[in-house]
Design a protein around this motif. Sequence first.
Motif, PDB file in Angstrom:
ATOM      1  N   ARG A   1     -26.903 -34.456  -3.288  1.00 45.12           N
ATOM      2  CA  ARG A   1     -27.873 -34.473  -2.367  1.00 45.12           C
ATOM      3  C   ARG A   1     -27.440 -34.842  -0.974  1.00 45.12           C
ATOM      4  O   ARG A   1     -27.909 -34.245  -0.048  1.00 45.12           O
ATOM      5  CB  ARG A   1     -28.903 -35.471  -2.841  1.00 45.12           C
ATOM      6  CG  ARG A   1     -29.499 -35.285  -4.149  1.00 45.12           C
ATOM      7  CD  ARG A   1     -30.905 -36.001  -4.292  1.00 45.12           C
ATOM      8  NE  ARG A   1     -30.678 -37.586  -4.191  1.00 45.12           N
ATOM      9  CZ  ARG A   1     -30.340 -38.333  -5.323  1.00 45.12           C
ATOM     10  NH1 ARG A   1     -30.204 -37.655  -6.406  1.00 45.12           N
ATOM     11  NH2 ARG A   1     -30.174 -39.823  -5.271  1.00 45.12           N
TER      12      ARG A   1
ATOM     13  N   TYR B   1     -26.253 -38.036  -6.684  1.00 40.69           N
ATOM     14  CA  TYR B   1     -26.622 -38.520  -5.341  1.00 40.69           C
ATOM     15  C   TYR B   1     -25.686 -37.951  -4.309  1.00 40.69           C
ATOM     16  O   TYR B   1     -26.013 -37.502  -3.384  1.00 40.69           O
ATOM     17  CB  TYR B   1     -26.599 -40.183  -5.212  1.00 40.69           C
ATOM     18  CG  TYR B   1     -26.242 -40.848  -3.828  1.00 40.69           C
ATOM     19  CD1 TYR B   1     -27.245 -41.016  -3.212  1.00 40.69           C
ATOM     20  CD2 TYR B   1     -25.122 -40.849  -3.340  1.00 40.69           C
ATOM     21  CE1 TYR B   1     -27.317 -41.586  -1.896  1.00 40.69           C
ATOM     22  CE2 TYR B   1     -24.919 -41.705  -2.159  1.00 40.69           C
ATOM     23  CZ  TYR B   1     -26.103 -41.731  -1.093  1.00 40.69           C
ATOM     24  OH  TYR B   1     -25.818 -42.435  -0.062  1.00 40.69           O
TER      25      TYR B   1
ATOM     26  N   LYS C   1     -34.552 -37.319  -7.570  1.00 41.44           N
ATOM     27  CA  LYS C   1     -33.475 -37.245  -8.232  1.00 41.44           C
ATOM     28  C   LYS C   1     -33.939 -36.288  -9.677  1.00 41.44           C
ATOM     29  O   LYS C   1     -33.003 -35.621  -9.985  1.00 41.44           O
ATOM     30  CB  LYS C   1     -33.174 -38.648  -8.902  1.00 41.44           C
ATOM     31  CG  LYS C   1     -31.934 -38.924  -9.958  1.00 41.44           C
ATOM     32  CD  LYS C   1     -31.752 -40.340 -10.186  1.00 41.44           C
ATOM     33  CE  LYS C   1     -30.582 -40.345 -11.400  1.00 41.44           C
ATOM     34  NZ  LYS C   1     -30.343 -41.666 -11.752  1.00 41.44           N
TER      35      LYS C   1
ATOM     36  N   HIS D   1     -35.359 -37.398  -0.731  1.00 40.70           N
ATOM     37  CA  HIS D   1     -34.474 -37.217  -2.059  1.00 40.70           C
ATOM     38  C   HIS D   1     -35.083 -37.499  -3.120  1.00 40.70           C
ATOM     39  O   HIS D   1     -35.747 -38.537  -3.261  1.00 40.70           O
ATOM     40  CB  HIS D   1     -33.337 -38.113  -1.750  1.00 40.70           C
ATOM     41  CG  HIS D   1     -32.123 -37.623  -0.712  1.00 40.70           C
ATOM     42  ND1 HIS D   1     -30.821 -37.921  -1.097  1.00 40.70           N
ATOM     43  CD2 HIS D   1     -32.384 -36.999   0.390  1.00 40.70           C
ATOM     44  CE1 HIS D   1     -30.128 -37.383   0.051  1.00 40.70           C
ATOM     45  NE2 HIS D   1     -31.011 -36.905   0.888  1.00 40.70           N
TER      46      HIS D   1
END
Length: 228
Positions: free
Chosen positions: A16, A13, A39, A37
């Motif tokens: 990003r 996270y 993952k 975003h």
Amino acid sequence: MGRKNIIIQHPCYFTRIGIEKILSNYQPKKSQGIYTHLKHLDEYYHQLPKQRQVDIAVINLLNGNHLQGELLNWIMRQLRINNPDCQIVLLMDTKNTILLGNHMHELHNIRVVLEPKEPLSAITDRLSLLFSDQPQDRITLDLKMPRLSRRELSVLSFLLKGKSLTRIAFRLGLSYKTVSHHKRSALVKLGVNSLQPLLLNEHDCEIVGQWLNMHTRHAMGVPYKSSG
């Protein structure tokens, strides 16, 4: 400048968010990008069909993602066909070239390649190229295949046929320890930690098999034959 649609894919996270912050610094406040975003790499499979416009795509090829051959082929093809002007940012270790070489020909707009452990200043400078008005040469990845010794080629060929280290040692007249050393050395040169992902993925196994076929024949005069 219109608002850009930007996809950032990385398992972390904070990574990003960090990439988003750097990209935002190069865009006017009134026309900040629209960020999505992701993952995991396979989330592109669900995102690309429903997102018609992608201006920048950050693709993480670390953490074993370079071994997901079929998925990578699909992502590259979708970006090339539906978003031909999309700028590509690759997060990758450039030593992982043997499997990437089969997929990267689908990408014509690789603008930035970020390697792990690069200093923040270098990452920032490279990402700034995405917003430069100056024409930039298209990045050509150095996809040179690693040089394996004759023994490493031979051991790897037998391993991909499903032979055990003990059986290979007997076949080549070498000690188990020596064969194990050749295996480890070959894997390091190929940029992989284990052959398991290749053995489970027929597509990537075939890529390595074809490469071995060519190089084994050249180095040893003995062609590689798949067990199939």
